[in-house]
Scaffold this motif. Structure first.
Motif, PDB file in Angstrom:
ATOM      1  N   ALA A 327       3.549   4.513   3.147  1.00 45.94           N
ATOM      2  CA  ALA A 327       2.942   4.157   1.859  1.00 45.94           C
ATOM      3  C   ALA A 327       1.588   4.833   1.710  1.00 45.94           C
ATOM      4  O   ALA A 327       1.241   5.348   0.637  1.00 45.94           O
ATOM      5  CB  ALA A 327       2.801   2.638   1.758  1.00 45.94           C
ATOM      6  N   ALA A 328       0.808   4.849   2.798  1.00 46.07           N
ATOM      7  CA  ALA A 328      -0.484   5.529   2.754  1.00 46.07           C
ATOM      8  C   ALA A 328      -0.317   7.007   2.478  1.00 46.07           C
ATOM      9  O   ALA A 328      -1.085   7.602   1.715  1.00 46.07           O
ATOM     10  CB  ALA A 328      -1.218   5.323   4.079  1.00 46.07           C
ATOM     11  N   ALA A 329       0.676   7.630   3.086  1.00 44.08           N
ATOM     12  CA  ALA A 329       0.920   9.061   2.861  1.00 44.08           C
ATOM     13  C   ALA A 329       1.267   9.338   1.401  1.00 44.08           C
ATOM     14  O   ALA A 329       0.775  10.308   0.809  1.00 44.08           O
ATOM     15  CB  ALA A 329       2.039   9.552   3.769  1.00 44.08           C
ATOM     16  N   LEU A 330       2.077   8.492   0.824  1.00 40.57           N
ATOM     17  CA  LEU A 330       2.431   8.685  -0.587  1.00 40.57           C
ATOM     18  C   LEU A 330       1.199   8.543  -1.476  1.00 40.57           C
ATOM     19  O   LEU A 330       1.031   9.294  -2.446  1.00 40.57           O
ATOM     20  CB  LEU A 330       3.522   7.688  -0.989  1.00 40.57           C
ATOM     21  N   GLY A 331       0.308   7.600  -1.140  1.00 43.20           N
ATOM     22  CA  GLY A 331      -0.933   7.466  -1.891  1.00 43.20           C
ATOM     23  C   GLY A 331      -1.860   8.646  -1.694  1.00 43.20           C
ATOM     24  O   GLY A 331      -2.520   9.104  -2.642  1.00 43.20           O
ATOM     25  N   ALA A 332      -1.928   9.149  -0.473  1.00 45.12           N
ATOM     26  CA  ALA A 332      -2.786  10.312  -0.199  1.00 45.12           C
ATOM     27  C   ALA A 332      -2.276  11.549  -0.921  1.00 45.12           C
ATOM     28  O   ALA A 332      -3.058  12.292  -1.536  1.00 45.12           O
ATOM     29  CB  ALA A 332      -2.854  10.560   1.307  1.00 45.12           C
ATOM     30  N   ILE A 333      -0.974  11.795  -0.856  1.00 45.89           N
ATOM     31  CA  ILE A 333      -0.409  12.971  -1.527  1.00 45.89           C
ATOM     32  C   ILE A 333      -0.568  12.855  -3.030  1.00 45.89           C
ATOM     33  O   ILE A 333      -0.889  13.837  -3.714  1.00 45.89           O
ATOM     34  CB  ILE A 333       1.063  13.147  -1.114  1.00 45.89           C
ATOM     35  N   GLU A 334      -0.371  11.657  -3.559  1.00 47.01           N
ATOM     36  CA  GLU A 334      -0.595  11.444  -4.998  1.00 47.01           C
ATOM     37  C   GLU A 334      -2.037  11.776  -5.373  1.00 47.01           C
ATOM     38  O   GLU A 334      -2.298  12.403  -6.417  1.00 47.01           O
ATOM     39  CB  GLU A 334      -0.275   9.992  -5.351  1.00 47.01           C
TER      40      GLU A 334
END
Length: 446
Positions: A327-334
């Motif tokens: 979930a953190a990765a998806l937020g970071a990439i976003e």
């Protein structure tokens, strides 16, 4: 970028302050001595380009936790996704009962990593795990055992990755014997090349290929692994086109070309990946650090036929691809996409290199300025025409910066490189103030 932490440097105590000193005493009493701390200042909050310690000091961050908090600490999109995921569930183990967050990260990796070929990914916890698994995958796919790494390389602290890593202290001293079938070859390091610097690309490539041919045999090599810009080795940037020559040579001989983009990946160098700058498409790419905004996550991404060569159950781990980290990765990439952090890295490069050039004109102990994007470094030398490494000065300059509330990192095989990895959420004002402190450090110490 909005931030709950005031984005300015403020010192209210000496560095480290009394509460940090007390916590350091607790660290000495309870934490293994082998776990070092470069700056024993204990942090309680962070955001953007500022770290706030337990004594209330606001420090300028030129380290990003070693290239991890690229989007800034506690980036809003990361926090939002992590909070939502924690409320839903924190773990099931993807190998037992899978979940969509893992799939979404792998889909993003397939879209963002170099090349348009069919790709697969596997998720892990750390960069070292990713490298170990990339080697496993390459060995299964090729049926070969030898792995070739380069001088000045850093690939991790596990047994196999220590074998791949070049620097002895502090990474390898006393920990051997290391994994076998690892071979080291010369790196195209322009500033320290022992031959003709203008011919470093040709000479280094010839040294690499001839050494592999004579000492290993191309038919025995499963993989060649390289950092497109070497990290711990001192932010060494090979000559333009050299990386592609290595990749093409690997393809010619059926060798898996592994790009270790653990430090260079995710907008750090002004592209999504450092390979993009050279138009290089690796067979496998390892990522970690900046992928998840500070949470532990790593990946191996590569050509489907290579990744799928491993039998079911051959890859994985209890925590690999943890849903909260995903979930953190998806937020970071976003965040990277929405804020155009590749473009921001190029802006940081322009600001930094102009200031560093001005410093180099004043201080001949700056032997070279190098790097790309927001991954920049200066190599310090004796000066006066003597290019001998100067680790003592490097330590003094970094210590001065720390005392003035600027978090800096050192690197390099010879311990004589100052490396700069500011979060891409940092403001220009903080960058300039940090560089002012750096100049004061040279005035006081050079």
């Amino acid at each position: 970028m909005s931030s709950a932490v005031e984005q300015r440097r403020r010192l209210v105590t000496a560095i480290p302050g009394p509460r940090s000193v007390a916590m350091q005493a607790r660290k000495v009493a309870t934490v293994a001595a082998g776990v070092g701390t470069g700056l024993p200042v204990y942090i309680e909050r962070a955001a953007g380009g500022v770290l706030v310690d337990v004594d209330g000091n606001h420090l300028i961050d030129f380290g990003s936790g070693i290239a991890v908090t690229t989007v800034g600490s506690s980036a809003p999109r990361v926090v939002e996704r992590v909070q939502a995921q924690v409320e839903e569930f924190t773990h099931t183990c993807f190998m037992v009962t899978p979940y969509e967050e893992y799939l979404a990260v792998c889909e993003k990796l397939a879209a963002l990593t170099p090349g348009t070929h069919d790709k697969r990914s596997a998720l892990f916890n750390s960069g070292a795990e990713a490298v170990e698994n990339a080697v496993k995958i390459a060995r299964v796919f090729t049926g070969r055992t030898a792995v070739v790494a380069f001088d000045h390389a850093y690939h991790g602290r596990t047994n196999l990755t220590m074998a791949l890593t070049a620097k002895n202290m502090p990474y390898k001293q006393g920990f051997g014997p290391f994994a076998s079938e690892v071979y080291r070859v010369p790196m195209a390091y322009p500033y320290r090349w022992v031959g003709e610097r203008t011919r470093v690309a040709d000479e280094a490539f010839e040294a690499f290929t001839s050494q592999v041919h004579a000492q290993v045999g191309e038919e025995n090599v499963a993989a060649v692994i390289i950092e497109p810009i070497q990290g711990e080795g001192g932010f060494i940037v090979p000559p333009k086109g050299w990386l592609k020559r290595v990749a093409d040579w690997c393809r010619e001989h059926g060798i898996v070309f592994i790009a270790d983009e653990i430090q260079t990946g995710f907008c750090r160098t002004g592209d999504w990946f450092a390979c993009d700058h050279e138009g290089v498409v690796p067979d496998l790419i390892t990522t970690a650090k900046g992928i998840a905004g500070g949470l532990p996550l790593a990946a191996v991404t590569g050509r489907a036929e290579i990744m799928d060569a491993v039998h079911a159950g051959g890859l994985g781990g209890t925590y690999g691809g943890n849903p909260v980290a995903c979930a953190a990765a998806l937020g970071a990439i976003e965040t990277m996409e929405a804020e155009d952090l590749c473009g921001r890295a190029r802006e940081v490069e322009a600001l930094f290199t102009e200031r560093l050039r001005q410093l180099a004109e004043k201080f001949d102990v700056i032997g070279e300025i190098r790097g790309r994007g927001a991954m920049l470094a200066v190599e310090l030398v004796a000066g006066g025409g003597d290019e001998s490494p100067n680790p003592a000065l490097t330590s003094r300059v970094s210590a001065f910066c720390h005392q003035q509330g600027l978090v800096t990192l050192t690197a390099g095989t010879y311990g004589n490189v100052l490396r700069f990895l500011p979060p891409l959420a940092i403001s220009d004002d903080l960058l300039h103030e940090g560089l002012d402190i750096l100049e004061q450090a040279f005035v006081a110490n050079a």
